[in-house]
Design a protein around this motif. Structure first.
Motif, PDB file in Angstrom:
ATOM      1  N   GLY A   1       0.904  -1.413   0.077  1.00 30.73           N
ATOM      2  CA  GLY A   1       0.003   0.332  -0.073  1.00 30.73           C
ATOM      3  C   GLY A   1       0.739   1.293  -0.071  1.00 30.73           C
ATOM      4  N   LEU A   2       2.043   1.149   0.722  1.00 29.58           N
ATOM      5  CA  LEU A   2       2.669   2.447   0.811  1.00 29.58           C
ATOM      6  C   LEU A   2       3.414   2.552  -0.540  1.00 29.58           C
ATOM      7  CD1 LEU A   2       4.500   4.478   2.346  1.00 29.58           C
ATOM      8  CD2 LEU A   2       6.263   2.637   2.769  1.00 29.58           C
ATOM      9  N   TYR A   3       4.086   1.628  -1.095  1.00 25.17           N
ATOM     10  CA  TYR A   3       4.597   1.759  -2.621  1.00 25.17           C
ATOM     11  C   TYR A   3       3.443   2.169  -3.479  1.00 25.17           C
ATOM     12  CZ  TYR A   3       8.304  -1.487  -1.042  1.00 25.17           C
ATOM     13  OH  TYR A   3       9.650  -2.014  -0.468  1.00 25.17           O
ATOM     14  N   SER A   4       2.120   1.892  -3.416  1.00 18.26           N
ATOM     15  CA  SER A   4       1.236   2.269  -4.571  1.00 18.26           C
ATOM     16  C   SER A   4       1.070   3.758  -4.103  1.00 18.26           C
ATOM     17  CB  SER A   4       0.133   1.380  -4.252  1.00 18.26           C
ATOM     18  OG  SER A   4       0.309   0.055  -4.464  1.00 18.26           O
TER      19      SER A   4
ATOM     20  N   ALA B   1       0.868  12.788  -8.914  1.00 20.44           N
ATOM     21  CA  ALA B   1      -0.212  14.061  -8.642  1.00 20.44           C
ATOM     22  C   ALA B   1       0.417  15.258  -9.069  1.00 20.44           C
ATOM     23  CB  ALA B   1      -0.349  14.020  -6.870  1.00 20.44           C
ATOM     24  N   ALA B   2      -0.677  16.260  -9.138  1.00 23.60           N
ATOM     25  CA  ALA B   2      -0.356  17.355  -9.884  1.00 23.60           C
ATOM     26  C   ALA B   2       0.882  18.252  -8.944  1.00 23.60           C
ATOM     27  CB  ALA B   2      -1.777  18.329  -9.743  1.00 23.60           C
ATOM     28  N   ASP B   3       0.759  17.985  -7.621  1.00 22.54           N
ATOM     29  CA  ASP B   3       1.686  18.522  -6.685  1.00 22.54           C
ATOM     30  C   ASP B   3       2.876  17.684  -6.071  1.00 22.54           C
ATOM     31  OD1 ASP B   3       0.408  16.820  -5.274  1.00 22.54           O
ATOM     32  OD2 ASP B   3      -0.222  18.256  -3.599  1.00 22.54           O
ATOM     33  N   ALA B   4       3.182  16.807  -7.000  1.00 22.09           N
ATOM     34  CA  ALA B   4       4.370  16.024  -6.615  1.00 22.09           C
ATOM     35  C   ALA B   4       5.627  16.805  -6.381  1.00 22.09           C
ATOM     36  CB  ALA B   4       4.535  14.828  -7.785  1.00 22.09           C
ATOM     37  N   GLY B   5       6.109  16.440  -5.383  1.00 23.00           N
ATOM     38  CA  GLY B   5       7.587  16.853  -4.715  1.00 23.00           C
ATOM     39  C   GLY B   5       8.546  16.096  -5.336  1.00 23.00           C
ATOM     40  N   ASP B   6       9.659  16.498  -4.695  1.00 26.01           N
ATOM     41  CA  ASP B   6      11.040  15.877  -4.719  1.00 26.01           C
ATOM     42  C   ASP B   6      10.834  14.374  -4.300  1.00 26.01           C
ATOM     43  OD1 ASP B   6      13.817  15.938  -5.084  1.00 26.01           O
ATOM     44  OD2 ASP B   6      13.778  14.872  -3.119  1.00 26.01           O
ATOM     45  N   PRO B   7      11.241  13.521  -5.284  1.00 22.91           N
ATOM     46  CA  PRO B   7      10.951  12.031  -4.907  1.00 22.91           C
ATOM     47  C   PRO B   7      11.377  11.473  -3.605  1.00 22.91           C
ATOM     48  CG  PRO B   7      11.302  12.218  -7.201  1.00 22.91           C
ATOM     49  CD  PRO B   7      11.534  13.475  -6.459  1.00 22.91           C
ATOM     50  N   GLN B   8      12.659  11.964  -3.147  1.00 18.81           N
ATOM     51  CA  GLN B   8      13.454  11.384  -2.246  1.00 18.81           C
ATOM     52  C   GLN B   8      12.750  11.754  -0.876  1.00 18.81           C
ATOM     53  OE1 GLN B   8      15.542   9.012  -1.638  1.00 18.81           O
ATOM     54  NE2 GLN B   8      16.140   9.408   0.426  1.00 18.81           N
ATOM     55  N   ALA B   9      12.309  13.298  -0.998  1.00 17.04           N
ATOM     56  CA  ALA B   9      11.934  14.061   0.441  1.00 17.04           C
ATOM     57  C   ALA B   9      10.398  13.411   0.487  1.00 17.04           C
ATOM     58  CB  ALA B   9      11.627  15.611   0.018  1.00 17.04           C
ATOM     59  N   VAL B  10       9.609  13.128  -0.660  1.00 18.47           N
ATOM     60  CA  VAL B  10       8.361  12.645  -0.547  1.00 18.47           C
ATOM     61  C   VAL B  10       8.465  11.193   0.267  1.00 18.47           C
ATOM     62  CG1 VAL B  10       6.260  11.861  -1.542  1.00 18.47           C
ATOM     63  CG2 VAL B  10       7.214  13.918  -2.365  1.00 18.47           C
ATOM     64  N   TRP B  11       9.391  10.426  -0.295  1.00 18.91           N
ATOM     65  CA  TRP B  11       9.560   9.355   0.412  1.00 18.91           C
ATOM     66  C   TRP B  11      10.098   9.149   1.646  1.00 18.91           C
ATOM     67  CZ3 TRP B  11       8.233   4.442  -0.227  1.00 18.91           C
ATOM     68  CH2 TRP B  11       8.926   3.321   0.468  1.00 18.91           C
ATOM     69  N   GLN B  12      10.922  10.108   2.123  1.00 19.90           N
ATOM     70  CA  GLN B  12      11.123  10.312   3.573  1.00 19.90           C
ATOM     71  C   GLN B  12      10.034  10.558   4.359  1.00 19.90           C
ATOM     72  OE1 GLN B  12      15.715  11.700   2.503  1.00 19.90           O
ATOM     73  NE2 GLN B  12      14.918  12.342   4.419  1.00 19.90           N
ATOM     74  N   THR B  13       9.241  11.423   3.841  1.00 20.54           N
ATOM     75  CA  THR B  13       7.877  12.045   4.629  1.00 20.54           C
ATOM     76  C   THR B  13       7.148  10.565   4.823  1.00 20.54           C
ATOM     77  OG1 THR B  13       8.051  14.138   3.912  1.00 20.54           O
ATOM     78  CG2 THR B  13       6.087  13.378   4.933  1.00 20.54           C
ATOM     79  N   MET B  14       6.803   9.975   3.708  1.00 23.99           N
ATOM     80  CA  MET B  14       5.597   9.076   3.700  1.00 23.99           C
ATOM     81  C   MET B  14       6.074   7.849   4.500  1.00 23.99           C
ATOM     82  SD  MET B  14       4.032   9.015  -0.168  1.00 23.99           S
ATOM     83  CE  MET B  14       2.769   7.889   0.248  1.00 23.99           C
ATOM     84  N   GLU B  15       7.377   7.312   4.370  1.00 22.81           N
ATOM     85  CA  GLU B  15       8.088   6.075   4.922  1.00 22.81           C
ATOM     86  C   GLU B  15       8.058   6.506   6.584  1.00 22.81           C
ATOM     87  OE1 GLU B  15      11.090   2.529   4.211  1.00 22.81           O
ATOM     88  OE2 GLU B  15      12.009   4.476   4.320  1.00 22.81           O
ATOM     89  N   GLY B  16       8.339   7.812   6.606  1.00 21.96           N
ATOM     90  CA  GLY B  16       8.498   8.389   7.883  1.00 21.96           C
ATOM     91  C   GLY B  16       7.437   8.118   8.788  1.00 21.96           C
ATOM     92  N   LYS B  17       6.213   8.070   8.238  1.00 23.37           N
ATOM     93  CA  LYS B  17       5.001   8.055   8.852  1.00 23.37           C
ATOM     94  C   LYS B  17       4.420   6.518   9.377  1.00 23.37           C
ATOM     95  CE  LYS B  17       3.160  12.597   7.262  1.00 23.37           C
ATOM     96  NZ  LYS B  17       2.103  13.081   6.433  1.00 23.37           N
TER      97      LYS B  17
ATOM     98  N   THR C   1      15.750   2.953  -6.331  1.00 18.75           N
ATOM     99  CA  THR C   1      16.114   1.300  -6.725  1.00 18.75           C
ATOM    100  C   THR C   1      14.413   1.040  -7.283  1.00 18.75           C
ATOM    101  OG1 THR C   1      15.154   0.586  -4.644  1.00 18.75           O
ATOM    102  CG2 THR C   1      17.620   1.215  -4.631  1.00 18.75           C
ATOM    103  N   PHE C   2      13.563   2.048  -7.344  1.00 19.40           N
ATOM    104  CA  PHE C   2      12.136   1.444  -7.688  1.00 19.40           C
ATOM    105  C   PHE C   2      11.924   1.770  -9.031  1.00 19.40           C
ATOM    106  CE2 PHE C   2       7.654   2.325  -5.712  1.00 19.40           C
ATOM    107  CZ  PHE C   2       7.217   1.121  -6.105  1.00 19.40           C
ATOM    108  N   GLY C   3      12.299   0.687  -9.947  1.00 20.71           N
ATOM    109  CA  GLY C   3      12.523   0.698 -11.322  1.00 20.71           C
ATOM    110  C   GLY C   3      10.994   0.629 -11.756  1.00 20.71           C
ATOM    111  N   HIS C   4      10.155   0.002 -10.967  1.00 17.95           N
ATOM    112  CA  HIS C   4       8.656  -0.213 -11.610  1.00 17.95           C
ATOM    113  C   HIS C   4       7.951   1.356 -11.892  1.00 17.95           C
ATOM    114  CE1 HIS C   4       8.883  -4.206  -9.604  1.00 17.95           C
ATOM    115  NE2 HIS C   4       7.588  -4.572 -10.146  1.00 17.95           N
ATOM    116  N   ILE C   5       8.167   2.128 -11.035  1.00 20.14           N
ATOM    117  CA  ILE C   5       7.235   3.449 -11.351  1.00 20.14           C
ATOM    118  C   ILE C   5       8.041   4.440 -12.196  1.00 20.14           C
ATOM    119  CG2 ILE C   5       6.032   3.220  -9.090  1.00 20.14           C
ATOM    120  CD1 ILE C   5       8.032   5.431  -7.927  1.00 20.14           C
ATOM    121  N   VAL C   6       9.294   4.099 -12.591  1.00 21.44           N
ATOM    122  CA  VAL C   6      10.178   4.756 -13.625  1.00 21.44           C
ATOM    123  C   VAL C   6       9.770   4.255 -15.097  1.00 21.44           C
ATOM    124  CG1 VAL C   6      12.327   5.348 -14.578  1.00 21.44           C
ATOM    125  CG2 VAL C   6      12.080   5.350 -12.060  1.00 21.44           C
ATOM    126  N   GLY C   7       9.436   2.895 -15.109  1.00 18.00           N
ATOM    127  CA  GLY C   7       8.893   2.211 -16.224  1.00 18.00           C
ATOM    128  C   GLY C   7       7.477   2.299 -16.139  1.00 18.00           C
ATOM    129  N   GLY C   8       6.966   1.198 -16.879  1.00 21.70           N
ATOM    130  CA  GLY C   8       5.642   0.789 -17.026  1.00 21.70           C
ATOM    131  C   GLY C   8       4.575   0.919 -16.022  1.00 21.70           C
TER     132      GLY C   8
END
Length: 666
Positions: A536-539, A547-563, A577-584
């Motif tokens: 669920g977190l990955y998704s 999203a329209a307001d997407a921020g810096d990927p590393q900062a967003v991850w730190q915030t989301m995983e931090g919760k 390392t998350f190749g899925h969301i860079v690809g298809g």
């Protein structure tokens, strides 16, 4: 999907890489790839130009869809294998040349899908039946995705963005695939790791064990190294193998996707990407993910507490705190103590070659096909083996596939099924798929066994397909349905009806111990809170970046995983390392769980016997053979005899799922 040929043709004369049927593969060098790539593209351009000039009044299924099918086949004959070789060839120059060709192929497709002339001809087409109507709708959607209806200036800008993203995706994948990062450990630091694994591990001049980050190494260290400092160091290293380069690539891709949404008039990339999937809207996806999170939140905390207690027992420290690098290790400890399950015993029960043969016996029996090894077909590496598929009743040749099962340097790092060539009943072309994994050579542990069945489910979706057009062949279905057949097939790895065929396959092997399988299934049911919370977190993270307001990927991850209950581990860079969301799987990672809803519901059709060959025949003919030429929901409803629901999926999460009852039409 991610998340992976052949009846093969004589290569690099004027012939394509694969023939429609039969033939053999000649392994190319880099110069061959460059020459054949250019030749393929040039010939395709000539045929495309002719199709663009077809008088609108003369448009029909034969001269538009039929000709488009032939053009696609010509491109796939070379482009499919080139895409495979870029990920699996042992030769760096070959991989580099294949990467370069893939970019040229992608640029051609971008140009073609912006052709107003072609678009107008497909719009003018009057389909002769439902299959043609579905193909036409898919094609028009593909053209519209690439901005065919935009003003020329915006079309040009959009094409440049798609081409740039393709290059960035390739760079991201290459940074992972060719990664040479290694870590050194003393024997004491690897206490608990199996002696058989260490016996084959590389050592440096100082006698230290030198480990990389292929899955057998990851499982050995994270699952069994008793030294917590070792696990922490290895975990942190693994979460940084993409490096700063991949973080920058992901950041750039996110910004480019925002531009796609802006140019095409959608509020976000998620809205743009999901509109043609089963979910249809980001709101539907987010509601689904919120429902999953609500169901697993308490379970996740319960799982963590049980593992924390296991750590306290193991270390003798009552105030122990569970860390991310502890999870896999203490899961193995808990499974050993609570369920008396030892993955070493699992590997001994499922030795490599007999297990592969058993899985093929199960699959062949269920679907009425035979798999025959074809040693005459040349391969790109000595470990690779080839098989032809024949219908068991008619004895007719259907297709071919290859297995590339073990890790090596420069190879794709995960597990995937590569649909190298799609079927077309219209032209008589047969399909070819390639299974690429990174399994241990010491037999299958529980996760690897499920992965084997999962990925072979994808292979069957490809090689048993019987679609009219290659564009709808096999796994060419909506992204949030593509994982359903493979996730459903995991069940066959653990059901006794399938296990009963093991000794028929290998009479000299130890028969499958039903008590061991029961323990495996009990152990599998532990940790679902952690598993589905992580999925669920990955998704949710994927959706946040779309999203329209997407921020810096590393900062967003730190915030989301931090919760999350286990928090963010300082210094780790998982997004790289998350190749899925860079690809298809961009704005599509939710599809793994969305597909599982459908997979577990379809499983109900088999009732208490997954080896019901009557249902296997129905499933082959309805789900696998139709690929994407019929709407996925229509196929699922026909197979189970009702509208699908999520009951079985949420019962799986909460641990209440038993053997399903038959509800499908017979």
């Amino acid at each position: 999907m991610n998340k992976i040929a052949m009846s093969l043709a004589v290569l690099f004369s004027s012939a394509p890489l694969f023939a429609a049927q039969g033939g053999a593969l000649l392994l190319p060098d880099a110069a061959d790839i460059a020459r054949q790539c250019q030749q393929t593209i040039s010939q395709a351009k000539i045929k495309i130009a002719a199709l663009e000039k077809l008088p609108l009044a003369k448009v029909n299924a034969v001269n538009t869809l039929g000709e488009w099918n032939r053009i696609n086949q010509d491109l796939d004959h070379f482009g499919g294998p080139a895409g495979l070789l870029s990920e699996v060839s042992p030769s760096t120059p070959v991989r580099t040349a294949a990467d370069a060709c893939n970019l040229k192929m992608s640029a051609l497709i971008s140009d073609v899908l912006q052709s107003e002339a072609l678009y107008s001809r497909f719009k003018a087409l009057k389909p002769k039946d439902a299959i043609d109507a579905e193909a036409r709708a898919d094609l028009l959607s593909n053209f519209e995705d690439r901005g065919v209806n935009l003003p020329k200036e915006k079309r040009t800008e959009l094409a440049a963005i798609f081409n740039k993203i393709e290059k960035l995706q390739q760079d991201f994948s290459r940074n992972m695939r060719d990664n040479q990062a290694r870590m050194s450990f003393t024997a004491a630091e690897l206490k608990g790791v199996s002696a058989s694994f260490l016996a084959t591990a590389k050592k440096d001049a100082a006698g230290l064990y030198v480990l990389g980050f292929d899955y057998p190494e990851i499982d050995a260290v994270m699952g069994y190294a008793e030294n917590e400092v070792t696990r922490e160091r290895y975990y942190t290293g693994r979460m940084k193998i993409g490096g700063a380069a991949n973080l920058q690539i992901l950041k750039e891709v996110v910004e480019l996707r925002k531009q796609i949404a802006q140019l095409t008039g959608y509020p976000s990339y998620a809205a743009f990407a999901i509109r043609n999937k089963m979910a249809a809207t980001p709101e539907a996806v987010n509601t689904f993910l919120a429902d999953v999170q609500a169901r697993v939140a308490t379970l996740e905390k319960s799982d963590i507490e049980e593992l924390r207690q296991e750590k306290a027992r193991f270390t003798g420290k009552a105030d122990s705190v569970l860390k991310r690098w502890d999870v896999q290790f203490y899961e193995e400890q808990l499974k050993a103590s609570r369920y008396q399950l030892d993955q070493k015993q699992v590997r001994e029960q499922f030795p490599t070659e007999p297990t592969i043969a058993w899985m093929m016996n199960v699959t062949g029996t269920l679907y009425g096909v035979d798999f025959r090894p074809n040693a005459k077909l040349k391969t790109w590496h000595k470990d690779v083996r080839a098989y032809d598929v024949f219908d068991r009743t008619s004895k007719k040749y259907l297709s071919s596939f290859y297995l590339d099962l073990f890790p090596r340097d420069g190879k794709y790092k995960h597990a995937a099924a590569f649909p190298v060539r799609g079927v077309s009943t219209l032209s008589g072309q047969t399909p070819v798929s390639v299974l690429v994994t990174n399994f241990s050579r010491e037999g299958f542990n529980q996760d690897e066994l499920e992965t084997l069945y999962h990925e072979f489910g994808h292979i069957m979706h490809g090689v048993l397909s019987k679609t009219r057009y290659t564009m709808q062949a096999g796994t060419s279905v909506k992204r949030d349905f593509v994982e359903a057949p493979s996730q459903m097939f995991e069940e066959w790895a653990r059901r006794p009806e399938a296990g009963a065929l093991f000794n028929d396959t290998c009479s000299s092997c130890k028969p499958i111990d039903p008590k061991l399988v029961a323990k495996m299934d009990d152990a599998r049911r532990f940790g679902r809170g952690l598993k589905y919370a992580r999925q669920g977190l990955y998704s949710a993270y994927d959706m946040a970046l779309a999203a329209a307001d997407a921020g810096d990927p590393q900062a967003v991850w730190q915030t989301m995983e931090g919760k999350t209950p286990l928090g963010y581990v300082a210094g780790t860079e998982f997004p790289g390392t998350f190749g899925h969301i860079v690809g298809g799987y961009a704005a599509g990672y939710y599809g793994y769980m969305w597909s599982e809803v459908l997979a577990l519901d379809m499983l109900s059709a088999y009732g208490s016997n997954v080896m019901d060959v009557k249902q296997g025949k129905r499933y082959r003919e309805l789900i696998l053979e139709n690929g994407g030429q019929r709407p996925a929901m229509e196929l699922v409803e026909e197979f189970i005899g009702r509208k699908p629901n999520s009951d079985a999926f949420f019962q799986e999460i909460t641990g209440q799922r038993g053997v399903p009852t038959k509800t499908a039409k017979q």
